[in-house]
Design a protein around this motif. Structure first.
Motif, PDB file in Angstrom:
ATOM      1  N   ASN A   1     115.441  85.701  54.798  1.00 41.21           N
ATOM      2  CA  ASN A   1     115.810  87.039  54.321  1.00 41.21           C
ATOM      3  C   ASN A   1     114.596  87.917  54.004  1.00 41.21           C
ATOM      4  OD1 ASN A   1     115.018  86.056  51.848  1.00 41.21           O
ATOM      5  ND2 ASN A   1     117.043  86.112  50.894  1.00 41.21           N
TER       6      ASN A   1
ATOM      7  N   ASN B   1     111.848  91.041  55.360  1.00 43.08           N
ATOM      8  CA  ASN B   1     112.099  92.389  55.885  1.00 43.08           C
ATOM      9  C   ASN B   1     112.424  92.371  57.374  1.00 43.08           C
ATOM     10  OD1 ASN B   1     111.839  93.769  53.489  1.00 43.08           O
ATOM     11  ND2 ASN B   1     109.653  94.123  53.719  1.00 43.08           N
ATOM     12  N   VAL B   2     111.898  91.373  58.104  1.00 44.45           N
ATOM     13  CA  VAL B   2     112.242  91.287  59.530  1.00 44.45           C
ATOM     14  C   VAL B   2     113.739  90.987  59.677  1.00 44.45           C
ATOM     15  CG1 VAL B   2     111.874  89.984  61.659  1.00 44.45           C
ATOM     16  CG2 VAL B   2     109.901  90.641  60.261  1.00 44.45           C
TER      17      VAL B   2
ATOM     18  N   ARG C   1     117.411  80.944  51.610  1.00 44.71           N
ATOM     19  CA  ARG C   1     117.608  79.578  51.072  1.00 44.71           C
ATOM     20  C   ARG C   1     117.448  79.535  49.556  1.00 44.71           C
ATOM     21  NH1 ARG C   1     112.271  76.498  53.561  1.00 44.71           N
ATOM     22  NH2 ARG C   1     110.769  78.110  53.009  1.00 44.71           N
ATOM     23  N   ARG C   2     116.794  80.546  48.986  1.00 47.00           N
ATOM     24  CA  ARG C   2     116.617  80.531  47.528  1.00 47.00           C
ATOM     25  C   ARG C   2     117.527  81.577  46.878  1.00 47.00           C
ATOM     26  NH1 ARG C   2     110.617  80.962  46.011  1.00 47.00           N
ATOM     27  NH2 ARG C   2     110.275  82.252  47.858  1.00 47.00           N
TER      28      ARG C   2
ATOM     29  N   GLU D   1     113.023  98.328  51.141  1.00 46.86           N
ATOM     30  CA  GLU D   1     113.827  98.027  52.338  1.00 46.86           C
ATOM     31  C   GLU D   1     115.286  97.761  51.971  1.00 46.86           C
ATOM     32  OE1 GLU D   1     112.774  98.553  55.478  1.00 46.86           O
ATOM     33  OE2 GLU D   1     111.108  99.319  54.293  1.00 46.86           O
TER      34      GLU D   1
ATOM     35  N   ILE E   1     112.257  83.396  60.172  1.00 50.52           N
ATOM     36  CA  ILE E   1     111.632  82.611  59.090  1.00 50.52           C
ATOM     37  C   ILE E   1     110.103  82.760  59.091  1.00 50.52           C
ATOM     38  CG2 ILE E   1     113.579  81.008  58.985  1.00 50.52           C
ATOM     39  CD1 ILE E   1     111.837  78.950  60.467  1.00 50.52           C
TER      40      ILE E   1
ATOM     41  N   GLY F   1     102.391  91.018  54.659  1.00 51.39           N
ATOM     42  CA  GLY F   1     101.785  92.278  54.236  1.00 51.39           C
ATOM     43  C   GLY F   1     102.167  93.420  55.154  1.00 51.39           C
TER      44      GLY F   1
HETATM   45  N1  LIG Z   1     109.722  97.614  56.668  1.00 52.42           N
HETATM   46  C1  LIG Z   1     108.710  96.884  56.314  1.00 52.42           C
HETATM   47  O1  LIG Z   1     107.958  97.289  55.475  1.00 52.42           O
HETATM   48  C2  LIG Z   1     108.518  95.563  56.991  1.00 52.42           C
HETATM   49  C3  LIG Z   1     109.356  95.186  58.026  1.00 52.42           C
HETATM   50  C4  LIG Z   1     109.183  93.929  58.602  1.00 52.42           C
HETATM   51  C5  LIG Z   1     108.182  93.089  58.143  1.00 52.42           C
HETATM   52  N2  LIG Z   1     107.376  93.497  57.134  1.00 52.42           N
HETATM   53  C6  LIG Z   1     106.388  92.583  56.559  1.00 52.42           C
HETATM   54  O2  LIG Z   1     105.966  91.621  57.509  1.00 52.42           O
HETATM   55  C7  LIG Z   1     105.789  90.353  56.866  1.00 52.42           C
HETATM   56  C8  LIG Z   1     106.548  89.268  57.600  1.00 52.42           C
HETATM   57  O3  LIG Z   1     107.957  89.410  57.369  1.00 52.42           O
HETATM   58  P1  LIG Z   1     108.995  88.239  57.715  1.00 52.42           P
HETATM   59  O4  LIG Z   1     110.342  88.718  57.367  1.00 52.42           O
HETATM   60  O5  LIG Z   1     108.701  87.732  59.087  1.00 52.42           O
HETATM   61  O6  LIG Z   1     108.509  87.036  56.793  1.00 52.42           O
HETATM   62  P2  LIG Z   1     108.703  86.684  55.239  1.00 52.42           P
HETATM   63  O7  LIG Z   1     108.743  87.901  54.393  1.00 52.42           O
HETATM   64  O8  LIG Z   1     107.655  85.670  54.951  1.00 52.42           O
HETATM   65  O9  LIG Z   1     110.159  86.006  55.138  1.00 52.42           O
HETATM   66  C9  LIG Z   1     110.424  84.766  55.723  1.00 52.42           C
HETATM   67  C10 LIG Z   1     111.797  84.269  55.286  1.00 52.42           C
HETATM   68  O10 LIG Z   1     112.074  83.039  55.978  1.00 52.42           O
HETATM   69  C11 LIG Z   1     112.469  82.053  55.028  1.00 52.42           C
HETATM   70  N3  LIG Z   1     112.137  80.732  55.535  1.00 52.42           N
HETATM   71  C12 LIG Z   1     110.904  80.237  55.879  1.00 52.42           C
HETATM   72  N4  LIG Z   1     111.024  78.988  56.354  1.00 52.42           N
HETATM   73  C13 LIG Z   1     112.349  78.672  56.315  1.00 52.42           C
HETATM   74  C14 LIG Z   1     113.105  77.535  56.687  1.00 52.42           C
HETATM   75  N5  LIG Z   1     112.524  76.454  57.193  1.00 52.42           N
HETATM   76  N6  LIG Z   1     114.448  77.570  56.499  1.00 52.42           N
HETATM   77  C15 LIG Z   1     115.053  78.655  55.992  1.00 52.42           C
HETATM   78  N7  LIG Z   1     114.391  79.777  55.627  1.00 52.42           N
HETATM   79  C16 LIG Z   1     113.054  79.787  55.790  1.00 52.42           C
HETATM   80  C17 LIG Z   1     111.707  82.431  53.761  1.00 52.42           C
HETATM   81  O11 LIG Z   1     112.307  81.810  52.655  1.00 52.42           O
HETATM   82  P3  LIG Z   1     111.414  81.424  51.356  1.00 52.42           P
HETATM   83  O12 LIG Z   1     111.086  82.741  50.711  1.00 52.42           O
HETATM   84  O13 LIG Z   1     112.317  80.569  50.592  1.00 52.42           O
HETATM   85  O14 LIG Z   1     110.184  80.713  51.884  1.00 52.42           O
HETATM   86  C18 LIG Z   1     111.905  83.957  53.799  1.00 52.42           C
HETATM   87  O15 LIG Z   1     113.191  84.293  53.354  1.00 52.42           O
HETATM   88  C19 LIG Z   1     106.220  90.546  55.425  1.00 52.42           C
HETATM   89  O16 LIG Z   1     105.092  90.763  54.593  1.00 52.42           O
HETATM   90  C20 LIG Z   1     107.079  91.770  55.485  1.00 52.42           C
HETATM   91  O17 LIG Z   1     107.162  92.486  54.258  1.00 52.42           O
HETATM   92  C21 LIG Z   1     107.520  94.710  56.549  1.00 52.42           C
END
Ligand SMILES: NC(=O)c1ccc[n+]([C@@H]2O[C@H](COP(=O)([O-])OP(=O)(O)OC[C@H]3O[C@@H](n4cnc5c(N)ncnc54)[C@H](OP(=O)(O)O)[C@@H]3O)[C@@H](O)[C@H]2O)c1
Ligand SMILES: Cc1cc2nc3c(=O)[nH]c(=O)nc-3n(C[C@H](O)[C@H](O)[C@H](O)COP(=O)(O)OP(=O)(O)OC[C@H]3O[C@@H](n4cnc5c(N)ncnc54)[C@H](O)[C@@H]3O)c2cc1C
Length: 477
Positions: free
Chosen positions: A252, A254-255, A296-297, A308, A395, A445
């Motif tokens: 969950n 932002n992606v 998951r949390r 967002e 994830i 980030g």
């Molecule tokens: N609009 C925006 O500003 C924007 C848009 C897109 C992306 N971004 C940024 O880009 C970065 C990457 O974003 P992201 O969404 O790819 O990554 P993220 O923020 O690191 O989120 C990853 C998610 O996957 C979950 N996860 C990881 N391993 C898992 C597993 N084995 N089983 C189930 N759930 C799992 C995490 O849960 P846990 O938290 O429990 O580990 C978390 O909910 C972030 O800093 C984000 O803010 C920004």
């Protein structure tokens, strides 16, 4: 009339440096800056000069009286931050200028990649008189995830490309598109032509969900979905099947929210955006009624950010719902409070996004293709099977090794100390070799977070130059 920072804030800190009264927090010199979900203007000290409005690369700052109805929540979000922030100095922080020793020839720097980290590094190198920058990008289009990642309906965020255009137009910068380092040109060759090479290659792969069934047709990584709707070359044929009623997204961040929103919003609202025409066609024919985003949390640990979530809840024609029992016991806070105000998933009809919490994925269901996904409750006995015609794993991203560079496979990054690439066996720095952005820190980030990160890497490079540690250029071809 105080100004207000809204959803599209990319956190590059330009506004902080423009503000004459230092009313925007946190500032880039604050340790919490990198983790901040957005910047905030203090309404009690803002002098309404508008300097921040001109400085912001993504038009995120507005006078409070001009906020659109869906942006009104940001007035309270800005003010609340300052009620709790410690007192600050009156003047905005000043980043020290680079002090560069004259070594008798202009500094030549190669930068690999053309995303935000690459161009912010270029901007910093170009402050050095006479320095020359060559940027090498493997795609035929520059700017990395600014084009290939940021959601097509986030039009204001995508305007950051105008800031990158300005950096690219610098007369001492040359950009080479369609050149992959490690395939078309080697690291050694780059080092013959430049005093230093900065790798800003991002983190282009997805983290794999290691559960049974994750390889079934109908399970797609977020990287594929995002490339598909953003029209990345070759992603047209991604098998996105929306002929069923429910999609489940695992993770969950932002992606995940971006993908859920694109799947559920009115396709007419996407027309005219940067969405790929083929993706729009598929979305127009979609039969999906519900997207479930499964974290998951608990809700207090949700990876999505407050701006967002605010944006998601104001998406026209889409209702965002929760299962109230999954919020019970979560400590109050801006995100949890907003979630508590949402409708219950029970009463859900029409196009909807359901935010679920405390669900750990166990197994993808189906034999020929996905039919659902089985979850266990993370902190309690029991579990739940959710029917779905498609499962998207969002994830997190992951870096890939670059030929001739060491790689930290556990973290998916280039091993480094403060941006200097190091041999993981000996800890010794590789001469003239640096890293910035997601390849340095890992995939987290905002766009602007990479600015300070790249400036720190360039500062390390300049220190090495001043100390005489960079090798001379041996070829100018
Ligand atoms: N609009 C925006 O500003 C924007 C848009 C897109 C992306 N971004 C940024 O880009 C970065 C990457 O974003 P992201 O969404 O790819 O990554 P993220 O923020 O690191 O989120 C990853 C998610 O996957 C979950 N996860 C990881 N391993 C898992 C597993 N084995 N089983 C189930 N759930 C799992 C995490 O849960 P846990 O938290 O429990 O580990 C978390 O909910 C972030 O800093 C984000 O803010 C920004
Ligand atoms: C789906 C998604 C949506 C996002 N939305 C937002 C948002 O709305 N707002 C926000 O602030 N942040 C957003 N982010 C985060 C933001 O995009 C990143 O912080 C930022 O792009 C990382 O910058 P980077 O330069 O390190 O990597 P990238 O942007 O990935 O750039 C790396 C570049 O290096 C190139 N490259 C890789 N290997 C080589 C090679 N060997 N030779 C030549 N070139 C190479 C790649 O093609 C790419 O162009 C989003 C991230 C994702 C994944």
């Amino acid at each position: 009339m105080p100004h207000v920072v809204t959803q599209s804030c990319v956190g590059d800190g330009s506004c902080v440096y423009a503000c004459p009264v230092n009313c925007i927090q946190p500032t880039p010199d604050d340790p919490s800056f990198e983790l901040a979900e957005m910047l905030h203007i203090d309404p009690t000290t803002c002098v309404d000069c508008g300097a921040c409005v001109s400085a912001c690369p993504v038009d995120a700052i507005k006078p409070h009286a001009r906020l659109a109805p869906e942006e009104l929540a940001f007035e309270a979000i800005n003010a609340a931050f300052h009620r709790e922030a410690p007192p600050r100095p009156l003047l905005a922080p000043v980043r020290p200028r680079l002090l560069v020793r004259d070594r008798g020839e202009d500094l030549r720097v190669a930068i690999v990649g053309s995303g935000p980290a690459a161009l912010y590094a270029a901007e910093e190198v170009l402050t050095i008189p006479g320095a020359l920058v060559s940027v090498y990008e493997r795609q035929d289009r520059p700017y990395g995830l600014v084009h290939a990642g940021v959601a097509p309906d986030h039009r204001r965020t995508r305007r950051v490309s105008r800031q990158l255009d300005r950096i690219r137009a610098h007369p001492r910068l040359t950009m080479h598109l369609g050149v992959e380092i490690g395939r078309d040109l080697t690291h050694d060759r780059l080092l013959e032509r430049h005093h230093a090479v900065i790798y800003a290659v991002g983190a282009a792969s997805d983290r794999r969900l290691e559960i049974p069934g994750a390889d079934l047709p109908g399970v797609l990584p977020a990287t594929d979905m995002v490339a598909w709707y953003n029209g990345v070359l070759g992603a047209d044929s991604t098998p996105v099947d929306l002929s069923h009623r429910r999609v489940v997204i695992v993770g969950n961040g932002n992606v995940a929210l971006d993908i859920a929103r694109i799947l559920m919003m009115d396709p007419d609202a996407l027309a005219g955006s940067d969405i790929a025409p083929r993706a729009l066609e598929v979305l127009r024919a979609s039969r999906v009624e519900e997207v479930v985003v499964a974290g998951r949390r608990g809700p207090e640990h949700a990876a999505f950010t407050l701006p967002e979530l605010v944006g998601l809840t104001s998406t026209p024609g889409v209702s965002v719902r929760v299962v109230p029992e999954e919020l019970a016991g979560a400590p109050a806070g801006p995100k949890v409070d907003l979630l508590r105000g949402l409708g219950s998933a029970d009463g859900g009809m029409g196009r909807r996004i359901t935010l679920r919490f405390g669900l750990t994925p166990q197994r993808v269901l189906g034999t020929e293709r996905v039919t659902g996904i089985a979850f266990a409750r993370t902190d309690a006995p029991g579990g739940e099977d959710l029917e779905a015609g498609m499962v998207v794993t969002a994830i997190g991203y992951r870096g890939d090794p670059v030929p001739a560079l060491p790689f930290d496979a556990a973290r998916g990054i280039v091993p480094n100390e403060d941006g200097r690439v190091v041999d993981p066996g000996t800890g010794a720095p590789l001469p003239g070799t640096y890293v910035a952005g997601w390849a340095k820190r890992g995939p987290s980030g905002f766009i602007g977070t990479n600015k300070g990160c790249s400036q720190d890497t360039v500062a390390a490079l300049v220190d090495d130059h001043n100390a005489g540690l960079l090798r001379p250029v041996t070829s100018r071809r």
